[in-house]
Design an enzyme around this catalytic site. Structure first.
Site, short mmCIF file in Angstrom:
data_model
loop_
_atom_site.label_atom_id
_atom_site.label_comp_id
_atom_site.label_asym_id
_atom_site.label_seq_id
_atom_site.Cartn_x
_atom_site.Cartn_y
_atom_site.Cartn_z
CG HIS A 14 40.19 48.36 26.61
ND1 HIS A 14 41.23 48.43 27.50
CD2 HIS A 14 39.12 48.88 27.26
CE1 HIS A 14 40.81 48.96 28.64
NE2 HIS A 14 39.52 49.22 28.52
CB CYS B 93 28.64 53.66 7.75
SG CYS B 93 29.71 52.26 7.37
CB SER C 32 48.61 48.69 36.35
OG SER C 32 47.83 49.48 35.48
P1 OAD Z 1 49.57 48.28 32.53
O1 OAD Z 1 50.81 48.51 31.73
O2 OAD Z 1 48.94 49.45 33.17
O3 OAD Z 1 49.85 47.20 33.68
C1 OAD Z 1 50.47 45.99 33.40
C2 OAD Z 1 50.50 45.15 34.66
O4 OAD Z 1 51.04 43.89 34.34
C3 OAD Z 1 51.34 45.73 35.81
O5 OAD Z 1 50.59 45.66 37.03
C4 OAD Z 1 52.56 44.79 35.87
O6 OAD Z 1 53.04 44.61 37.20
C5 OAD Z 1 51.97 43.50 35.34
N1 OAD Z 1 52.96 42.62 34.69
C6 OAD Z 1 54.02 42.96 33.92
N2 OAD Z 1 54.68 41.89 33.49
C7 OAD Z 1 54.04 40.81 34.01
C8 OAD Z 1 54.25 39.40 33.95
N3 OAD Z 1 55.25 38.88 33.25
N4 OAD Z 1 53.39 38.60 34.61
C9 OAD Z 1 52.35 39.13 35.34
N5 OAD Z 1 52.11 40.43 35.42
C10 OAD Z 1 52.94 41.28 34.78
O7 OAD Z 1 48.53 47.51 31.55
P2 OAD Z 1 46.96 47.29 31.73
O8 OAD Z 1 46.57 47.24 33.16
O9 OAD Z 1 46.56 46.18 30.86
O10 OAD Z 1 43.92 50.74 27.24
O11 OAD Z 1 46.41 48.64 31.09
C11 OAD Z 1 45.02 48.84 30.99
C12 OAD Z 1 44.71 49.67 29.77
O12 OAD Z 1 45.50 50.86 29.77
C13 OAD Z 1 45.04 49.02 28.45
O13 OAD Z 1 44.02 48.16 28.00
C14 OAD Z 1 45.21 50.18 27.54
C15 OAD Z 1 46.03 51.07 28.44
O14 OAD Z 1 45.97 52.41 28.19
C16 OAD Z 1 43.73 51.47 26.13
O15 OAD Z 1 44.60 51.68 25.31
C17 OAD Z 1 42.34 52.02 26.01
#
Ligand code: OAD
Length: 232
Positions: free
Chosen positions: A106, A117, A174
């Site tokens: 990402h 460009c 998530s």
């Molecule tokens: P999310 O915010 O959707 O999910 C975060 C996950 O981390 C959840 O399942 C939580 O349960 C878990 N979590 C939180 N704290 C934790 C901890 N201390 N230890 C282990 N797990 C924990 O974030 P992402 O799945 O990364 O993209 O989101 C994916 C994408 O959506 C991102 O890259 C971003 C966002 O929109 C863009 O901006 C294009």
């Protein structure tokens, strides 16, 4: 055994960087259509730069945690195959924790991209719409971040890794955003075992072969130490 690891915001949560979809997550405070789409950037580039300037400042003030360090230890110490690290995160905490060859699907907060460009360069701490591209001079500077509606980076390389994967590990994500949310299933079809390490069960449709739940700073080092001890 070829190990492919996918990380998300949860791996950096205990470093103080917010996640997106949890209570108090970034997408509960900001409208992602305004700050994380090409259309939002076209409407109001200053707003989008302000959003990512704040993310960059947070990232700079944060330090890698025990989970980032453990994954770097795994990469350095695993001798029975490869350990590839794919992240959806735009922070650089894996690298600062010692990991190598991190695949940022990402994009990265630390990089700037010219929308005119395609030139890329190291982003300054604060970016502004009037910043000229160092290569072509256009005032079309944007963060080198993949927004909703854009294609993630390095997909060919990722597909190759998933096709040759024996163990797929999903950490702190998530399972809401494709294509990353489909990697576990792709790896399973290729014959890999799948493991989830997360605070709670993720929302993906396909169950993992094994899952461990808890904070990343505890469950990731525990898993890494087990794996490294098992190869001795
Ligand atoms: P999310 O915010 O959707 O999910 C975060 C996950 O981390 C959840 O399942 C939580 O349960 C878990 N979590 C939180 N704290 C934790 C901890 N201390 N230890 C282990 N797990 C924990 O974030 P992402 O799945 O990364 O993209 O989101 C994916 C994408 O959506 C991102 O890259 C971003 C966002 O929109 C863009 O901006 C294009």
């Amino acid at each position: 055994m070829n190990i492919v690891i996918l990380t998300g915001a949860g791996v950096s949560a205990e470093s103080g960087l917010g996640t997106f979809r949890e209570k108090d997550g970034l997408w509960t405070k900001y409208d992602l259509n305004e700050v994380a789409t090409p259309q939002g950037f076209a409407r109001n580039p200053a707003l989008v730069h302000d959003f990512y300037n704040a993310r960059r400042a947070n990232c700079r003030g944060a330090a890698p945690n025990a989970a980032h360090h453990a994954l770097a230890r795994l990469q350095a110490g695993y001798t029975k195959g490869s350990v590839s690290l794919i992240t959806q995160n735009v922070d650089d905490l894996h690298e600062r924790g010692g990991a190598t060859g991190v695949i940022h699907m990402h994009g990265e907060l630390s990089r700037a991209l010219c929308a005119a460009c395609g030139h890329r360069w190291d982003a300054p701490q604060a970016m502004a719409p009037e910043d000229p591209c160092p290569a072509c001079g256009a005032q079309a500077t944007r963060p080198d971040i993949v927004w909703f509606g854009e294609f993630p980076y390095h997909m060919e390389r990722i597909e190759t890794l998933l096709a040759a994967c024996d163990l797929f590990v999903s950490i702190g994500t998530s399972g809401n955003v494709y294509p990353a949310a489909g990697f576990a299933e792709e790896a399973r079809i290729a014959g890999a075992r799948t493991l989830e390490l997360n605070l709670e069960p993720s929302e993906g449709m396909i169950p993992f072969d094994e899952a461990r739940y808890g904070p990343a700073t505890r469950i990731v080092p525990d898993w890494v130490e087990e794996l490294l001890a098992g190869q001795a």
